[in-house]
Design a protein around this motif. Structure first.
Motif, mmCIF file in Angstrom:
data_model
loop_
_atom_site.group_PDB
_atom_site.id
_atom_site.type_symbol
_atom_site.label_atom_id
_atom_site.label_comp_id
_atom_site.label_asym_id
_atom_site.label_seq_id
_atom_site.Cartn_x
_atom_site.Cartn_y
_atom_site.Cartn_z
ATOM 1 N N ALA A 1 0.835 -1.202 0.000
ATOM 2 C CA ALA A 1 0.000 0.000 0.000
ATOM 3 C C ALA A 1 0.872 1.255 0.000
ATOM 4 C CB ALA A 1 -0.921 -0.006 1.221
ATOM 5 N N LEU A 2 1.978 1.216 0.759
ATOM 6 C CA LEU A 2 2.873 2.376 0.804
ATOM 7 C C LEU A 2 3.519 2.596 -0.562
ATOM 8 C CD1 LEU A 2 4.547 1.727 4.275
ATOM 9 C CD2 LEU A 2 2.838 3.456 3.719
ATOM 10 N N ALA A 3 3.928 1.506 -1.208
ATOM 11 C CA ALA A 3 4.550 1.612 -2.531
ATOM 12 C C ALA A 3 3.543 2.165 -3.540
ATOM 13 C CB ALA A 3 5.065 0.248 -2.980
ATOM 14 N N ASP A 4 2.307 1.662 -3.464
ATOM 15 C CA ASP A 4 1.243 2.133 -4.356
ATOM 16 C C ASP A 4 1.038 3.633 -4.214
ATOM 17 O OD1 ASP A 4 0.275 0.273 -6.003
ATOM 18 O OD2 ASP A 4 -1.405 -0.352 -4.737
ATOM 19 N N PHE A 5 0.981 4.057 -2.949
ATOM 20 C CA PHE A 5 0.720 5.460 -2.659
ATOM 21 C C PHE A 5 1.828 6.331 -3.252
ATOM 22 C CE2 PHE A 5 0.903 9.215 0.064
ATOM 23 C CZ PHE A 5 -0.416 9.620 -0.001
ATOM 24 N N TYR A 6 3.073 5.897 -3.065
ATOM 25 C CA TYR A 6 4.206 6.672 -3.567
ATOM 26 C C TYR A 6 4.197 6.708 -5.092
ATOM 27 C CZ TYR A 6 8.942 8.181 -4.523
ATOM 28 O OH TYR A 6 10.021 8.862 -5.006
ATOM 29 N N LEU A 7 3.968 5.554 -5.699
ATOM 30 C CA LEU A 7 4.013 5.486 -7.164
ATOM 31 C C LEU A 7 2.862 6.270 -7.780
ATOM 32 C CD1 LEU A 7 5.114 1.778 -7.642
ATOM 33 C CD2 LEU A 7 6.475 3.849 -7.996
ATOM 34 N N ASP A 8 1.696 6.238 -7.126
ATOM 35 C CA ASP A 8 0.568 7.028 -7.625
ATOM 36 C C ASP A 8 0.943 8.502 -7.701
ATOM 37 O OD1 ASP A 8 -1.239 5.124 -8.188
ATOM 38 O OD2 ASP A 8 -2.400 5.294 -6.335
ATOM 39 N N ARG A 9 1.748 8.941 -6.753
ATOM 40 C CA ARG A 9 2.087 10.359 -6.694
ATOM 41 C C ARG A 9 3.265 10.708 -7.579
ATOM 42 N NH1 ARG A 9 3.377 13.348 -1.157
ATOM 43 N NH2 ARG A 9 5.416 13.053 -2.094
ATOM 44 N N GLU A 10 4.256 9.812 -7.618
ATOM 45 C CA GLU A 10 5.543 10.176 -8.221
ATOM 46 C C GLU A 10 5.809 9.540 -9.579
ATOM 47 O OE1 GLU A 10 7.427 12.439 -6.952
ATOM 48 O OE2 GLU A 10 6.309 12.672 -5.072
ATOM 49 N N ASP A 11 5.109 8.477 -9.899
ATOM 50 C CA ASP A 11 5.421 7.769 -11.141
ATOM 51 C C ASP A 11 4.655 8.402 -12.301
ATOM 52 O OD1 ASP A 11 5.790 6.103 -13.234
ATOM 53 O OD2 ASP A 11 5.041 4.286 -12.250
ATOM 54 N N PRO A 12 5.377 9.017 -13.263
ATOM 55 C CA PRO A 12 4.702 9.705 -14.375
ATOM 56 C C PRO A 12 3.744 8.785 -15.137
ATOM 57 C CG PRO A 12 7.049 10.146 -14.399
ATOM 58 C CD PRO A 12 6.833 9.091 -13.357
ATOM 59 N N ASP A 13 4.128 7.522 -15.327
ATOM 60 C CA ASP A 13 3.254 6.602 -16.061
ATOM 61 C C ASP A 13 1.915 6.465 -15.358
ATOM 62 O OD1 ASP A 13 5.070 6.209 -17.972
ATOM 63 O OD2 ASP A 13 5.733 4.217 -17.302
ATOM 64 N N ARG A 14 1.972 6.298 -14.049
ATOM 65 C CA ARG A 14 0.725 6.138 -13.295
ATOM 66 C C ARG A 14 -0.085 7.425 -13.294
ATOM 67 N NH1 ARG A 14 0.427 2.198 -8.201
ATOM 68 N NH2 ARG A 14 1.965 0.675 -8.827
ATOM 69 N N ARG A 15 0.614 8.574 -13.167
ATOM 70 C CA ARG A 15 -0.118 9.844 -13.124
ATOM 71 C C ARG A 15 -0.893 10.053 -14.407
ATOM 72 N NH1 ARG A 15 4.115 12.601 -10.997
ATOM 73 N NH2 ARG A 15 4.416 13.771 -12.908
ATOM 74 N N LEU A 16 -0.246 9.736 -15.531
ATOM 75 C CA LEU A 16 -0.921 9.918 -16.816
ATOM 76 C C LEU A 16 -2.093 8.962 -16.929
ATOM 77 C CD1 LEU A 16 2.183 10.452 -19.083
ATOM 78 C CD2 LEU A 16 0.446 12.125 -18.443
ATOM 79 N N GLY A 17 -1.905 7.722 -16.474
ATOM 80 C CA GLY A 17 -2.979 6.737 -16.519
ATOM 81 C C GLY A 17 -4.150 7.202 -15.683
ATOM 82 N N ARG A 18 -3.845 7.843 -14.544
ATOM 83 C CA ARG A 18 -4.906 8.248 -13.633
ATOM 84 C C ARG A 18 -5.663 9.456 -14.158
ATOM 85 N NH1 ARG A 18 -2.478 9.597 -8.308
ATOM 86 N NH2 ARG A 18 -2.083 11.451 -9.505
ATOM 87 N N ALA A 19 -4.928 10.358 -14.877
ATOM 88 C CA ALA A 19 -5.563 11.586 -15.365
ATOM 89 C C ALA A 19 -6.789 11.252 -16.203
ATOM 90 C CB ALA A 19 -4.565 12.406 -16.170
ATOM 91 N N VAL A 20 -6.724 10.130 -16.924
ATOM 92 C CA VAL A 20 -7.842 9.746 -17.781
ATOM 93 C C VAL A 20 -9.073 9.399 -16.941
ATOM 94 C CG1 VAL A 20 -8.588 8.088 -19.520
ATOM 95 C CG2 VAL A 20 -6.218 8.892 -19.498
ATOM 96 N N ARG A 21 -8.845 8.730 -15.761
ATOM 97 C CA ARG A 21 -9.989 8.298 -14.962
ATOM 98 C C ARG A 21 -10.435 9.356 -13.958
ATOM 99 N NH1 ARG A 21 -6.143 4.143 -13.308
ATOM 100 N NH2 ARG A 21 -6.369 4.870 -11.179
ATOM 101 N N ALA A 22 -9.605 10.398 -13.764
ATOM 102 C CA ALA A 22 -9.813 11.312 -12.648
ATOM 103 C C ALA A 22 -11.213 11.917 -12.548
ATOM 104 C CB ALA A 22 -8.766 12.413 -12.673
ATOM 105 N N PRO A 23 -11.823 12.414 -13.653
ATOM 106 C CA PRO A 23 -13.108 13.098 -13.503
ATOM 107 C C PRO A 23 -14.157 12.254 -12.778
ATOM 108 C CG PRO A 23 -12.246 13.411 -15.712
ATOM 109 C CD PRO A 23 -11.348 12.417 -15.035
ATOM 110 N N ALA A 24 -14.266 10.972 -13.120
ATOM 111 C CA ALA A 24 -15.262 10.120 -12.471
ATOM 112 C C ALA A 24 -14.911 9.919 -11.001
ATOM 113 C CB ALA A 24 -15.340 8.777 -13.180
#
Ligand SMILES: [Zn+2]
Length: 304
Positions: free
Chosen positions: A197-220
């Protein structure tokens, strides 16, 4: 002269054996009583999140002793043979504790027969020999100071990997804290879940690949909850957390406040289905899993 210096060697030996048997009998009875106490739900009624806390806080057992007894007590409920062998001195508490997770209706008889006379280390070896691919227990142990331990990442199989490293006591505190907060999502409490969970949290914030992936889902994901929602808004959660001091707010009829700080859930005092509000801290309180379950069952609860 020492008080027992008058005893013969044989008398000394006999008395020690007598005391060992007395102690085993007392422990066997303690396990049986603990099991019954647990089945009746009395630790929760007394304001504890479970049997373990009752053992530590009311019985004054050490954390290690409490852990062993809770595990053993539950094993004796399920397999009466465990209690018999333990009382007869054939089975050690440590062996029960190590083997309890491996017991099931198919394995119990054979495993208990093999476990007779084994100490902790031998029981662990038996468990490892029977289940060579098992991950084993998480272990957090004090390390000798002054020696630099090497980090180790070792493959156990194609899918499983074992990690070993040394860290500070502050890190341990942080991990324990994260484990407590994660409890409602993953009650296993395994370090794998916590570190994951800690790794997930960090990668969600710092990993550009994940950030871009999340931007698509963010509005919902970030759409605000509808007005009459069961979901408790974050600002109400924060207010409740501060008010209840990050602890379960259950108070027993005798006035004991539950001290559980792990596995906390936000509970509607007036249930949402009966019109209880989610958007006001007045109707929300922190409860540990045990007391939230008790509240849901409609058990009589003091208001915190
Ligand atoms: Zn509680």
């Amino acid at each position: 002269m020492a008080p027992h210096s008058g005893l013969t060697d044989d008398a000394l030996d006999a008395r020690l054996k007598e005391l060992a048997a007395t102690e085993r009998n007392a422990q066997a009875e303690q396990l049986a009583l603990l099991a019954e106490f647990d089945v009746r739900g009395l630790p929760e009624a007394a304001g504890y999140p479970g049997l373990y806390d009752y053992c530590v806080k009311d019985l004054g057992l050490s954390e290690g002793a409490a852990y062993e007894r809770v595990r053993a007590a539950r094993a004796t409920t399920r397999w009466p043979q465990v209690a018999e062998d333990f009382r007869a001195g054939k089975l050690s508490l440590a062996a029960v504790c190590v083997l309890a997770p491996l017991l099931n209706d198919d394995t119990a008889e054979e495993l208990l027969a093999e476990a007779r006379g084994l100490g902790r280390r031998e029981a662990e070896e038996l468990a490892a020999s029977l289940y060579p691919t098992a991950d084993g227990e998480d272990a957090v142990e004090p390390a000798p100071t002054g020696r630099r331990e090497r980090e180790r990442i070792r493959a156990l199989s194609a899918e499983r990997v074992q990690f070993a490293f040394t860290g500070s006591t502050e890190l341990r505190r942080d991990i324990e804290r994260a484990r407590g907060l994660l409890w409602h999502k993953d009650p296993s409490g395994r370090l794998e879940a916590v570190v994951g969970a800690l790794a997930d949290f960090y990668l969600d914030r710092e990993d550009p690949d994940r950030r871009l992936g999340r931007a698509v889902r963010a509005p919902a994901a970030e759409r605000p909850a509808p007005a009459n929602s069961r979901l408790v808004p974050q600002e109400v959660k924060d207010e409740v957390w501060l008010r209840d001091g990050g602890r379960c707010a259950y108070v027993s009829p005798e006035g004991r406040r539950c001290e559980a700080g792990a596995g906390l859930e936000y509970d509607h005092i007036v249930p949402w289905v009966f019109g209880g509000r989610s958007d006001s801290a007045v109707n929300i309180r922190l409860l540990c899993r045990m007391h939230n379950k008790a509240a849901a069952r409609g058990a009589e609860l003091g208001e915190g």
